[in-house]
Design a protein around this motif. Structure first.
Motif, PDB file in Angstrom:
ATOM      1  N   ALA A 126       0.832  -1.203   0.000  1.00  0.00           N
ATOM      2  CA  ALA A 126       0.000   0.000   0.000  1.00  0.00           C
ATOM      3  C   ALA A 126       0.869   1.257   0.000  1.00  0.00           C
ATOM      4  CB  ALA A 126      -0.928  -0.007   1.218  1.00  0.00           C
ATOM      5  N   PHE A 127       1.924   1.262   0.834  1.00  0.00           N
ATOM      6  CA  PHE A 127       2.824   2.418   0.859  1.00  0.00           C
ATOM      7  C   PHE A 127       3.519   2.603  -0.486  1.00  0.00           C
ATOM      8  CE2 PHE A 127       2.789   2.234   5.592  1.00  0.00           C
ATOM      9  CZ  PHE A 127       2.523   3.576   5.837  1.00  0.00           C
ATOM     10  N   ALA A 128       3.977   1.504  -1.086  1.00  0.00           N
ATOM     11  CA  ALA A 128       4.661   1.593  -2.380  1.00  0.00           C
ATOM     12  C   ALA A 128       3.703   2.094  -3.457  1.00  0.00           C
ATOM     13  CB  ALA A 128       5.239   0.234  -2.772  1.00  0.00           C
ATOM     14  N   GLY A 129       2.453   1.610  -3.431  1.00  0.00           N
ATOM     15  CA  GLY A 129       1.455   2.075  -4.391  1.00  0.00           C
ATOM     16  C   GLY A 129       1.165   3.551  -4.242  1.00  0.00           C
ATOM     17  N   ALA A 130       1.051   4.001  -3.001  1.00  0.00           N
ATOM     18  CA  ALA A 130       0.802   5.423  -2.752  1.00  0.00           C
ATOM     19  C   ALA A 130       1.983   6.269  -3.218  1.00  0.00           C
ATOM     20  CB  ALA A 130       0.532   5.657  -1.262  1.00  0.00           C
ATOM     21  N   SER A 132       4.082   5.552  -5.626  1.00  0.00           N
ATOM     22  CA  SER A 132       4.133   5.615  -7.091  1.00  0.00           C
ATOM     23  C   SER A 132       3.048   6.544  -7.633  1.00  0.00           C
ATOM     24  CB  SER A 132       4.034   4.221  -7.710  1.00  0.00           C
ATOM     25  OG  SER A 132       2.766   3.654  -7.470  1.00  0.00           O
ATOM     26  N   LEU A 133       1.898   6.604  -6.960  1.00  0.00           N
ATOM     27  CA  LEU A 133       0.844   7.542  -7.377  1.00  0.00           C
ATOM     28  C   LEU A 133       1.292   8.982  -7.170  1.00  0.00           C
ATOM     29  CD1 LEU A 133      -2.428   5.886  -6.016  1.00  0.00           C
ATOM     30  CD2 LEU A 133      -1.702   6.088  -8.391  1.00  0.00           C
ATOM     31  N   GLU A 134       1.945   9.247  -6.042  1.00  0.00           N
ATOM     32  CA  GLU A 134       2.451  10.595  -5.775  1.00  0.00           C
ATOM     33  C   GLU A 134       3.513  10.974  -6.811  1.00  0.00           C
ATOM     34  OE1 GLU A 134       1.521  13.032  -3.611  1.00  0.00           O
ATOM     35  OE2 GLU A 134      -0.169  11.680  -3.261  1.00  0.00           O
ATOM     36  N   GLY A 135       4.352  10.014  -7.167  1.00  0.00           N
ATOM     37  CA  GLY A 135       5.380  10.272  -8.185  1.00  0.00           C
ATOM     38  C   GLY A 135       4.766  10.588  -9.530  1.00  0.00           C
ATOM     39  N   ALA A 136       3.673   9.866  -9.874  1.00  0.00           N
ATOM     40  CA  ALA A 136       3.004  10.102 -11.146  1.00  0.00           C
ATOM     41  C   ALA A 136       2.336  11.476 -11.166  1.00  0.00           C
ATOM     42  CB  ALA A 136       1.958   9.006 -11.386  1.00  0.00           C
ATOM     43  N   LYS A 137       1.790  11.902 -10.039  1.00  0.00           N
ATOM     44  CA  LYS A 137       1.165  13.227  -9.969  1.00  0.00           C
ATOM     45  C   LYS A 137       2.198  14.327 -10.155  1.00  0.00           C
ATOM     46  CE  LYS A 137      -2.636  11.993  -6.916  1.00  0.00           C
ATOM     47  NZ  LYS A 137      -3.177  12.133  -5.551  1.00  0.00           N
ATOM     48  N   GLY A 138       3.392  14.093  -9.620  1.00  0.00           N
ATOM     49  CA  GLY A 138       4.455  15.085  -9.736  1.00  0.00           C
ATOM     50  C   GLY A 138       4.963  15.268 -11.161  1.00  0.00           C
ATOM     51  N   HIS A 139       4.754  14.242 -12.023  1.00  0.00           N
ATOM     52  CA  HIS A 139       5.226  14.312 -13.409  1.00  0.00           C
ATOM     53  C   HIS A 139       4.203  14.923 -14.339  1.00  0.00           C
ATOM     54  CE1 HIS A 139       8.696  12.346 -12.123  1.00  0.00           C
ATOM     55  NE2 HIS A 139       8.519  11.122 -12.576  1.00  0.00           N
ATOM     56  N   ASN A 140       2.978  15.123 -13.850  1.00  0.00           N
ATOM     57  CA  ASN A 140       1.919  15.670 -14.728  1.00  0.00           C
ATOM     58  C   ASN A 140       1.857  17.172 -14.667  1.00  0.00           C
ATOM     59  OD1 ASN A 140       1.139  13.153 -15.583  1.00  0.00           O
ATOM     60  ND2 ASN A 140      -0.399  12.905 -13.987  1.00  0.00           N
TER      61      ASN A 140
END
Length: 140
Positions: A126-130, A132-140
């Motif tokens: 769950a922490f790793a998934g969260a 990676s989602l935060e990382g994806a938001k930072g790239h948009n």
């Protein structure tokens, strides 16, 4: 699309080729070639070591054919990073490179009951998934 000009077998054959190409991840052939070259083997020897012909090896590298599980298992035995070939990312499996935190977590993990290990695994996922989602938001 099927029309009167095509035979049913030609149509089915073309659809199977399309489906097969969709199953091959982009870059698998290139990464397979990289691993073959890293091990210093030509297509003939590499393919034979993994149980296929040179032609099949070439087809895998050109991404016109998709490798099966027996072939991939054979590659694993040769020292090929199959995870890298399939996904494009390498996993560091050298236990000598663990950080102090990783060593501590591993030590605690080995002392836990199986049920607790499963809870820890779900929590870490769950922490790793969260993350990676935060990382994806930072790239948009």
């Amino acid at each position: 699309m099927f029309d009167d000009k095509d035979s049913w077998s030609d149509f089915c054959s073309s659809q199977l080729i399309l489906i097969k190409k969709m199953l091959i991840s982009l870059g698998v052939g290139e990464r397979l070639r990289e691993e073959r070259e890293r091990l210093g083997k030509n297509q003939t020897d590499f393919g034979a070591s993994a149980g296929v012909s040179r032609g099949t090896q070439k087809a895998y590298e050109l991404e016109s054919s998709s490798p099966d599980i027996r072939y991939l298992s054979g590659l694993q035995e040769l020292g090929v990073d199959v995870h890298y070939v399939l996904t494009g990312s390498r996993v560091d499996t050298d236990l000598n490179n663990l950080s102090d935190v990783e060593m501590a977590v591993l030590g605690h993990l080995r002392q836990m009951a199986e049920a607790d290990r499963n809870v820890l695994l779900r929590t870490a996922s769950a922490f790793a998934g969260a993350a990676s989602l935060e990382g994806a938001k930072g790239h948009n």
